[in-house]
Write a protein that holds these residues in place. Structure first.
Motif, mmCIF file in Angstrom:
data_model
loop_
_atom_site.group_PDB
_atom_site.id
_atom_site.type_symbol
_atom_site.label_atom_id
_atom_site.label_comp_id
_atom_site.label_asym_id
_atom_site.label_seq_id
_atom_site.Cartn_x
_atom_site.Cartn_y
_atom_site.Cartn_z
ATOM 1 N N ALA A 195 12.196 -15.959 -14.526
ATOM 2 C CA ALA A 195 10.759 -15.725 -14.658
ATOM 3 C C ALA A 195 10.465 -14.229 -14.751
ATOM 4 O O ALA A 195 11.195 -13.393 -14.214
ATOM 5 N N ARG A 196 9.382 -13.896 -15.422
ATOM 6 C CA ARG A 196 8.906 -12.519 -15.554
ATOM 7 C C ARG A 196 7.441 -12.469 -15.146
ATOM 8 O O ARG A 196 6.667 -13.344 -15.531
ATOM 9 N N PHE A 197 7.071 -11.455 -14.396
ATOM 10 C CA PHE A 197 5.682 -11.330 -13.986
ATOM 11 C C PHE A 197 5.334 -9.851 -13.834
ATOM 12 O O PHE A 197 6.219 -8.992 -13.685
ATOM 13 N N ALA A 198 4.039 -9.541 -13.906
ATOM 14 C CA ALA A 198 3.562 -8.160 -13.910
ATOM 15 C C ALA A 198 3.529 -7.584 -12.505
ATOM 16 O O ALA A 198 3.121 -8.250 -11.550
ATOM 17 N N MET A 199 3.941 -6.315 -12.382
ATOM 18 C CA MET A 199 3.901 -5.593 -11.116
ATOM 19 C C MET A 199 3.599 -4.126 -11.375
ATOM 20 O O MET A 199 3.815 -3.608 -12.480
ATOM 21 N N LEU A 200 3.120 -3.447 -10.351
ATOM 22 C CA LEU A 200 2.855 -2.020 -10.377
ATOM 23 C C LEU A 200 2.969 -1.497 -8.949
ATOM 24 O O LEU A 200 2.571 -2.178 -8.005
ATOM 25 N N PHE A 201 3.521 -0.289 -8.785
ATOM 26 C CA PHE A 201 3.682 0.298 -7.452
ATOM 27 C C PHE A 201 2.918 1.615 -7.362
ATOM 28 O O PHE A 201 2.893 2.394 -8.322
ATOM 29 N N GLY A 202 2.331 1.864 -6.175
ATOM 30 C CA GLY A 202 1.637 3.118 -5.908
ATOM 31 C C GLY A 202 2.022 3.681 -4.557
ATOM 32 O O GLY A 202 1.227 3.601 -3.614
ATOM 33 N N PRO A 203 3.220 4.246 -4.408
ATOM 34 C CA PRO A 203 3.597 4.848 -3.121
ATOM 35 C C PRO A 203 2.824 6.131 -2.854
ATOM 36 O O PRO A 203 2.495 6.876 -3.780
ATOM 37 N N ARG A 204 2.555 6.379 -1.570
ATOM 38 C CA ARG A 204 1.844 7.587 -1.164
ATOM 39 C C ARG A 204 2.561 8.230 0.013
ATOM 40 O O ARG A 204 3.112 7.539 0.856
ATOM 41 N N TRP A 205 2.506 9.555 0.039
ATOM 42 C CA TRP A 205 3.137 10.327 1.104
ATOM 43 C C TRP A 205 2.097 11.204 1.779
ATOM 44 O O TRP A 205 1.199 11.739 1.136
ATOM 45 N N SER A 206 2.232 11.368 3.095
ATOM 46 C CA SER A 206 1.352 12.267 3.834
ATOM 47 C C SER A 206 2.211 13.233 4.622
ATOM 48 O O SER A 206 3.435 13.132 4.650
ATOM 49 N N PHE A 207 1.558 14.184 5.281
ATOM 50 C CA PHE A 207 2.302 15.075 6.166
ATOM 51 C C PHE A 207 1.683 15.026 7.542
ATOM 52 O O PHE A 207 0.563 14.567 7.733
ATOM 53 N N SER A 208 2.424 15.524 8.518
ATOM 54 C CA SER A 208 1.970 15.499 9.906
ATOM 55 C C SER A 208 1.517 16.887 10.303
ATOM 56 O O SER A 208 2.205 17.869 10.082
ATOM 57 N N GLN A 209 0.320 16.963 10.888
ATOM 58 C CA GLN A 209 -0.196 18.224 11.426
ATOM 59 C C GLN A 209 -0.718 17.941 12.821
ATOM 60 O O GLN A 209 -1.849 17.532 13.017
ATOM 61 N N GLY A 210 0.159 18.101 13.807
ATOM 62 C CA GLY A 210 -0.206 17.732 15.167
ATOM 63 C C GLY A 210 -0.406 16.229 15.244
ATOM 64 O O GLY A 210 0.497 15.458 14.990
ATOM 65 N N THR A 211 -1.617 15.816 15.571
ATOM 66 C CA THR A 211 -1.910 14.388 15.641
ATOM 67 C C THR A 211 -2.514 13.886 14.328
ATOM 68 O O THR A 211 -2.997 12.774 14.255
ATOM 69 N N ALA A 212 -2.509 14.736 13.303
ATOM 70 C CA ALA A 212 -3.203 14.372 12.074
ATOM 71 C C ALA A 212 -2.240 13.815 11.043
ATOM 72 O O ALA A 212 -1.040 13.983 11.113
ATOM 73 N N SER A 214 -2.496 13.248 6.568
ATOM 74 C CA SER A 214 -3.351 13.290 5.397
ATOM 75 C C SER A 214 -2.518 13.129 4.146
ATOM 76 O O SER A 214 -1.343 13.501 4.104
ATOM 77 N N LEU A 215 -3.141 12.583 3.122
ATOM 78 C CA LEU A 215 -2.473 12.353 1.866
ATOM 79 C C LEU A 215 -2.032 13.664 1.241
ATOM 80 O O LEU A 215 -2.791 14.619 1.173
ATOM 81 N N VAL A 216 -0.781 13.722 0.793
ATOM 82 C CA VAL A 216 -0.254 14.897 0.132
ATOM 83 C C VAL A 216 0.004 14.600 -1.339
ATOM 84 O O VAL A 216 -0.442 15.310 -2.222
ATOM 85 N N THR A 217 0.721 13.527 -1.624
ATOM 86 C CA THR A 217 1.076 13.244 -3.005
ATOM 87 C C THR A 217 1.249 11.747 -3.197
ATOM 88 O O THR A 217 1.413 10.993 -2.240
ATOM 89 N N GLN A 218 1.228 11.339 -4.432
ATOM 90 C CA GLN A 218 1.308 9.931 -4.763
ATOM 91 C C GLN A 218 1.834 9.791 -6.183
ATOM 92 O O GLN A 218 1.907 10.765 -6.943
ATOM 93 N N CYS A 219 2.195 8.600 -6.562
ATOM 94 C CA CYS A 219 2.571 8.348 -7.945
ATOM 95 C C CYS A 219 2.279 6.895 -8.287
ATOM 96 O O CYS A 219 2.071 6.061 -7.402
ATOM 97 N N LEU A 220 2.233 6.599 -9.559
ATOM 98 C CA LEU A 220 2.102 5.239 -10.076
ATOM 99 C C LEU A 220 3.297 4.974 -10.961
ATOM 100 O O LEU A 220 3.593 5.750 -11.866
ATOM 101 N N ASP A 221 4.000 3.887 -10.721
ATOM 102 C CA ASP A 221 5.185 3.612 -11.524
ATOM 103 C C ASP A 221 5.365 2.111 -11.675
ATOM 104 O O ASP A 221 4.724 1.317 -10.994
ATOM 105 N N LEU A 222 6.279 1.755 -12.505
ATOM 106 C CA LEU A 222 6.502 0.417 -13.030
ATOM 107 C C LEU A 222 5.333 0.058 -13.952
ATOM 108 O O LEU A 222 4.561 -0.859 -13.713
#
Length: 519
Positions: A195-212, A214-222
């Motif tokens: 079988a074949r079916f449609a998919m898409l991924f959107g991973p996201r990365w953040s960084f740590s600043q003390g207790t914080a 926040s989003l740093v970078t992301q991408c869209l693939d597949l």
């Protein structure tokens, strides 16, 4: 070095810029197909891929030059019961996400998947409670907040599992998902081998600043071959708005697939017949090569700001050798004349950046975070109202999206003591305060709110639609009815002023609109 008709005299100029690589969006990964293989045995969702067949794994990253710091290798397996996904992620501040309801502002993986319904699946590790969370939203793939969710702890989502495990070096983690076919399909059917079916991924990365976090970078693939892949999630052609732009997942009948070179690495290497072989320092991360004639006139800008390891052919001591092929054409695509040409090159170790301040929102950090210490004011507007009462001063904004529409400030320390949560959508276009209460109102969203002046907590909110206003006015004495209409239409929601200046109107509105007696 010589070619069949053209000789090259190679001269290298090296520019060294000390520092670390700064993440960019210049060369993101590009995958079109994810190959899911049969699970070789029972799959335990524990944050380990030791029992996995990873032969169909794909590599996703926002930029080729920083994929050792920000990337994820995604693999898929299946059996009769479920569809499985794993991610082996590189992340310098792993598993930082302090938002229980809006995971796309921290470390997370967003999955779009088409079965008999279009799914958006968000998975993340909730840092505050130290547990994995997973949310599946059907139908409204772009804005899951408007749809009915299935969550990992939902009793109706039987068999849904998620697990996270941080790497020993603290610079990455592994996450696993189990998505039962019974949950993925609303009907009785399920996918079978082939079988074949449609998919898409959107991973996201953040960084740590003390207790914080926040989003740093992301991408869209597949993404489907030839489909548009815009940078903005709000673009009309964004893949999350149409399944026709998604890539493809194939359920392979057998596992242990042969390995192949990633498609984008093959496609992006320059092709030609004339080799340009040069040396750069071992510390070099990126390089640029241009070709001039003997008079110093530019003939071809051959390659620019490209990772050294993409063209490296050998390394000896503190030097690395790279080779770039030239097709003998100039920048206009015309063959060059036979002769002697000079290759000029630059290499550098990457650029570094130091955060100094935010020129728009001076919060620390300038974005809103889970523990309430970040942000300072709106992210879409300037202050429009100020009020004083008791020990505090209050600042209001007529609009915001991810900032703070209302602030409480201590008059002695001049520090923010609280901010109004955006979820309430009670902006601070109009403010009135005393020692007991803070009133907030907005001209367009027709809300009046009473807040605790010390904590900012909402105590009560009234929706002031035109129908509600008409009903309230009709209960007033005839003598003040016309006056009330004129005042409220001329000055949207000035209830504190009305109560002060018009005691008769105030008496009739006080109970209904909770205005304090002293106002």
């Amino acid at each position: 070095m010589t070619g069949s008709r053209t000789a090259l005299l190679v001269t290298i100029m090296v520019l060294l810029v000390l520092g670390r690589q700064l993440a960019a969006f210049g060369q993101p990964s590009l995958n079109h197909v994810l190959r899911a293989v049969p699970a070789p045995g029972p799959v335990t969702i524990d944050g380990s891929v030791s029992e996995w067949d990873l032969s169909g794994q794909i590599w996703l990253y926002p930029d080729r030059g920083t994929r050792d710091a920000n990337s994820v290798r995604i693999a898929a397996m299946y059996d009769d019961e479920a569809f499985y996904l794993s991610g082996v992620r590189r992340d310098l501040s792993p598993m930082v996400n302090r938002l229980p309801y809006k995971p796309d502002r921290g470390d997370c993986l967003i999955i779009f998947m088409q079965t008999d319904v279009a799914w958006r699946i968000d998975t993340w590790y909730y840092t505050i409670d130290q547990k994995p969370l997973l949310r599946m939203s059907a139908g409204r793939i772009l804005n899951p907040h408007l749809s009915q969710d299935i969550r990992v702890d939902d009793p109706s989502a039987e068999g849904l599992e998620a697990a996270y495990r941080k790497d020993a070096d603290g610079q990455g983690y592994v996450h696993e998902l189990k998505l039962p076919w019974s949950v993925l399909f609303r009907g009785e059917q399920r996918f079978v081998p082939g079988a074949r079916f449609a998919m898409l991924f959107g991973p996201r990365w953040s960084f740590s600043q003390g207790t914080a976090g926040s989003l740093v970078t992301q991408c869209l693939d597949l993404v489907r071959a030839g489909a548009d892949r815009p940078r903005s999630w709000m673009a009309k052609t964004h893949p999350s708005k149409t399944t026709t732009a998604w890539g493809e997942c194939v359920l392979e009948p057998q596992g242990n697939l042969p390995q192949s070179t990633p498609q984008e690495e093959v496609a992006e290497r320059l092709q030609g017949v004339i080799p340009s072989t040069v040396e750069v320092p071992r510390s070099a991360k990126k390089f640029t090569i241009a070709i001039d004639d003997t008079a110093g006139k530019r003939v071809r800008n051959l390659i620019e700001d490209t990772p050294v390891k993409q063209y490296q052919v050998s390394q000896e001591g503190d030097r690395r050798t790279i080779e770039v092929m030239w097709d003998g054409l100039d920048d206009d695509g015309n063959p060059v004349e036979p002769g002697t040409y000079r290759v000029k090159g630059l290499s550098h170790e990457g650029l570094d950046v130091t955060y100094m301040l935010s020129y728009y929102n001076p919060g620390d950090p300038p974005w809103q975070i889970g523990d309430g210490t970040g942000s300072w004011g709106s992210d879409h507007a300037c202050p429009t109202a100020v009020a004083c009462g008791g020990r505090h001063t209050y600042v209001g904004y007529h609009h915001d999206e991810a900032g703070c529409p209302v602030l409480g400030i201590n008059v002695d320390t001049m520090k923010k003591i609280w901010h109004g949560q955006e979820e309430s959508r009670v902006y601070g276009d109009k403010l009135a305060a005393n020692s007991k209460y803070l009133f907030c109102a907005h001209r367009s969203n027709a809300k009046l709110a009473r807040r605790d002046p010390d904590t900012g907590a909402l105590q009560k909110t009234v929706e002031l639609s035109s129908m509600l206003f008409a009903k309230q006015v009709m209960t007033l004495p005839l003598a003040v009815r016309k006056q009330a209409r004129q005042m409220l239409h001329r000055q949207p929601l000035p209830f504190a002023q009305i109560a002060r200046r018009h005691l008769v109107l105030g008496r009739h509105l006080r109970q209904r609109l909770f205005i304090p007696q002293e106002l």
